[in-house]
Scaffold this motif. Structure first.
Motif, short mmCIF file in Angstrom:
data_model
loop_
_atom_site.label_atom_id
_atom_site.label_comp_id
_atom_site.label_asym_id
_atom_site.label_seq_id
_atom_site.Cartn_x
_atom_site.Cartn_y
_atom_site.Cartn_z
N UNK A 128 0.84 -1.21 0.00
CA UNK A 128 0.00 0.00 0.00
C UNK A 128 0.87 1.26 0.00
N UNK A 129 1.93 1.23 0.82
CA UNK A 129 2.82 2.40 0.90
C UNK A 129 3.51 2.67 -0.44
N UNK A 130 4.02 1.59 -1.07
CA UNK A 130 4.70 1.77 -2.35
C UNK A 130 3.74 2.37 -3.38
N UNK A 136 1.75 9.36 -5.49
CA UNK A 136 1.95 10.74 -5.03
C UNK A 136 3.07 11.42 -5.81
N UNK A 137 4.11 10.65 -6.19
CA UNK A 137 5.20 11.23 -6.96
C UNK A 137 4.78 11.51 -8.40
N UNK A 143 0.38 0.67 -11.83
CA UNK A 143 0.42 0.16 -10.46
C UNK A 143 -0.11 -1.26 -10.40
N UNK A 144 -1.21 -1.51 -11.12
CA UNK A 144 -1.75 -2.87 -11.18
C UNK A 144 -2.55 -3.00 -12.47
#
Lengths: 148, 507
Positions: A128-130, A136-137, A143-144
């Motif tokens: 989740x953090x990654x 955010x960057x 992502x998926x």
């Protein structure tokens, strides 16, 4: 466990093979040129020769080494190298988040200190953090992706 | 002396902008955090950060990498003092007396004095860098390709032989590194070398997967079983417990000064660095002490001297890197690699071509060191809590940073596969007892050496004599040969001594 002496003979052999190959390949595939304008073969060819000589020296000299007696960590090595490979294979096809999940799951298998619960928690939080950080960057990576 | 003030003003102007201050703060805070955590070294930290520098300008990248580098030296002593586990290899010697001080209830004083010693050592190191760099650079301006080739050879040989049991292994790894450096397109002819038809190898092997694979991954693999959970002796460090007594202060001055001098010398010398410097400083204090038996029982001298020493060494290591372009350690080589990737060649012309970069970096060291003092004295509690995070939670996260970071550089899975390849190589090398640092040095310096060698031969029309005719080049090469002869002699002597002891034991 191999002794340091035997490891050095083995390593020396590998270095001799690598050096010979580099020199041979460079001389047969790249230009040699003249001394005043050497071609692209010369530097690698010289490196190969030096490497083979060093390999020979390593194999025949028996220098004293303060070898740290460390047991080779087989399970961590297999688990972690394996999970890097899985990450590389999955990340382009399925996206970053599934790749991270597999990577962390594989990394946890390197060690038996995690319970099922803490393992799943760690995997979920890290994934989740990654995802969040990359989103955010503003990175334009997948992502998926589903279906593949 | 006006040039000095002008340079300082220029440097301050560059480093005191809000963005640059932020990057400096980020760098040193990360360095402090990573230095505190045992099992994660400077190189792991720097390699985790490398992918992000691809998306930053050169100056902020350098601020962050340098900040991480000297920040870890501060952080490393915390775990050494509180847990008897060095956060960094160069803090190992601080464990001896630092942990004893903790057991005597003097942890606060030890932490305070290491910070002061670190700041003192680093400050002197920075001043030396400011004074000596222009001198060295000026003398190096008339370096021709012969001198560059010779000084790079000397740098590589000294970095791989000094302090090694088996110098053959170090030199062999330099040469393997030189080989990895040749992969890709040849700059002179445009010919492809050792790419074997793979398009992704035409640009050469990139620094990120090489460093991550060789250092970060094997370090995780080999730490998983060795790092055990430890309990803290003292959880709370109050500010009042940090104040040293008058006697402790009086005892610390001279060891701090001596440590700094030792560190400054070994830092600037290629091949040695903070680790060697800290051990030398400790040994010196023990020899000079009126009562050597106090050492190992919580002597303050044994804490401040090595800490001043390793911080001074970290700063003076920048002198050869910035003025000659010759890295003394892998971190310095990485800094050179980042500069080259951004089109800036470190060397004697750097100070005249890009004075704002050079002096800005130096001034940022002062700022970073002041920030580190703040982080280490009023905010010490933060880092003590960080020691409570178990390694089993940390290493999967580091691994995610490694893989996602490598992927981030170009968005390509080839880079991740390269990490895997170098990780496997790194594990095999550790098994065989081969050092990884010389390989990286060879990889970074190799292409530069080849360029200089070819340029030298073109200029002299194929004549090798200028390498030994020109006085400076000849001196460097002579020093290289002397170093090789000396390390061969030392290694042979160690062997015959062991034979003797075996014979003696057999009788």
């Amino acid at each position: 466990m191999l002794s340091t002496r035997r490891k050095n003979i083995l390593t020396g052999g590998v270095l001799i093979l690598l050096g010979t190959f580099v020199t041979y390949y460079a001389l047969t595939h790249y230009t040699i040129g003249q001394l005043s304008r050497i071609g692209s073969a010369v530097f690698p060819a010289a490196i190969g020769v030096i490497l083979a000589i060093l390999g020979l020296l390593l194999a025949v000299t028996n220098l004293v080494e303060e070898a740290e007696e460390e047991q080779f960590p087989l399970r961590p090595t297999v688990a972690i190298l394996g999970s890097i490979l899985v990450f590389a294979l999955v990340v382009d096809r399925a996206g970053l988040v599934p790749a991270v999940i597999l990577l962390v799951a594989g990394a946890i298998l390197a060690d038996n200190q995690h319970s099922w619960r803490s393992g799943i928690m760690l995997t979920a939080t890290t994934a989740a953090m990654t995802g969040l950080i990359f989103w955010a960057l503003g990175m334009s990576f997948t992502l998926a992706r589903w279906p593949l | 002396m006006t040039w000095l003030w002008e340079s300082i003003a220029l440097g301050l102007g560059e480093s005191l902008t809000l963005t640059n201050l932020t990057y400096c703060l980020l760098g040193v805070a990360m360095g402090q955090a990573i230095g505190t955590l045992p099992g994660i070294g400077t190189l792991v930290a720097v390699s985790l950060l490398l992918p992000f520098t691809y998306h930053l300008d050169l100056f902020p990248s350098l601020l962050m990498i340098a900040g991480i580098y000297y920040g870890t030296a501060y952080g490393g002593s915390i775990a050494a003092i509180l847990l008897k586990v060095p956060g960094q290899p160069s803090s190992a010697v601080v464990c001896l007396d630092g942990y004893q001080m903790t057991q005597q209830g003097r942890a606060g004083v030890a932490l305070f004095m290491t910070t002061i010693a670190s700041f003192f050592g680093a400050s002197v190191g920075i001043i030396l860098m400011m004074l000596f760099s222009p001198l060295i650079a000026e003398n190096a301006l008339n370096f021709g390709p012969w001198e560059y080739f010779a000084v790079m050879t000397l740098g590589l040989v000294s970095a791989s032989t000094i302090g090694s049991d088996n110098p053959i292994k170090g030199i062999a790894m330099v040469v393997v590194g030189l080989f990895f450096g040749t992969i890709g397109l040849d700059i002179h002819s445009g010919a492809e070398r050792f790419a074997f038809g793979y398009m992704s190898l035409y640009d050469g092997i990139s620094l990120v997967p090489l460093v991550m694979g060789l250092f970060a991954v094997p370090e995780i693999i080999f730490s998983i079983r060795t790092i055990k959970e430890s309990s803290l002796a003292t959880k709370k460090i109050s500010l009042s417990s940090m104040i040293p007594s008058r006697d402790e202060l009086r005892r610390s001055w001279m060891p701090m000064t001596r440590g700094t001098l030792i560190g400054s010398f070994f830092g600037a010398l290629p091949g040695t660095g903070a680790l060697v410097a800290s051990f030398m400083a400790y040994a010196t204090e023990k020899r000079l002490a009126r009562d050597p038996s106090r050492f190992g029982r919580g002597a303050i001298e044994g804490v401040v001297s090595p800490e001043a020493s390793n911080n001074a060494a970290d700063q003076t290591a920048f002198i050869p890197t910035m003025t000659l372009g010759i890295p003394g350690s892998v971190t310095m080589a990485i800094i050179i690699g980042v500069m080259l990737a951004k089109g800036v060649t470190p060397g004697p012309t750097l100070m005249t071509d890009k004075p704002e970069l050079f002096w800005g970096l130096i001034m940022s060291f002062w700022i970073g060191n002041v920030i580190l003092v703040v982080l280490n004295i009023p905010l010490i509690g933060l880092w003590v809590n960080l020691l409570l995070v178990p390694y089993r939670m940390l290493y999967p996260i580091i691994l995610v940073f490694v893989c996602a970071g490598a992927f981030l550089v170009q968005g390509s899975d080839v880079d991740v596969l390269q990490v895997g390849f170098f990780a496997a190589l790194g594990c095999a090398m550790r098994w065989a007892g081969l050092p990884a640092a010389p390989l990286v040095l060879g990889y970074i310096l190799g292409p530069m050496m080849e360029v200089q060698m070819r340029r030298a031969l073109v200029l002299s029309r194929g004549d090798f004599m200028p390498f030994v005719d020109r006085p400076l080049s000849a001196t460097f090469l002579f020093a290289t040969v002397a170093l090789l002869a000396w390390s061969a002699y030392a290694a042979m002597r160690a062997r015959s001594r062991r034979r003797l002891s075996e014979v003696a034991a057999g009788e």
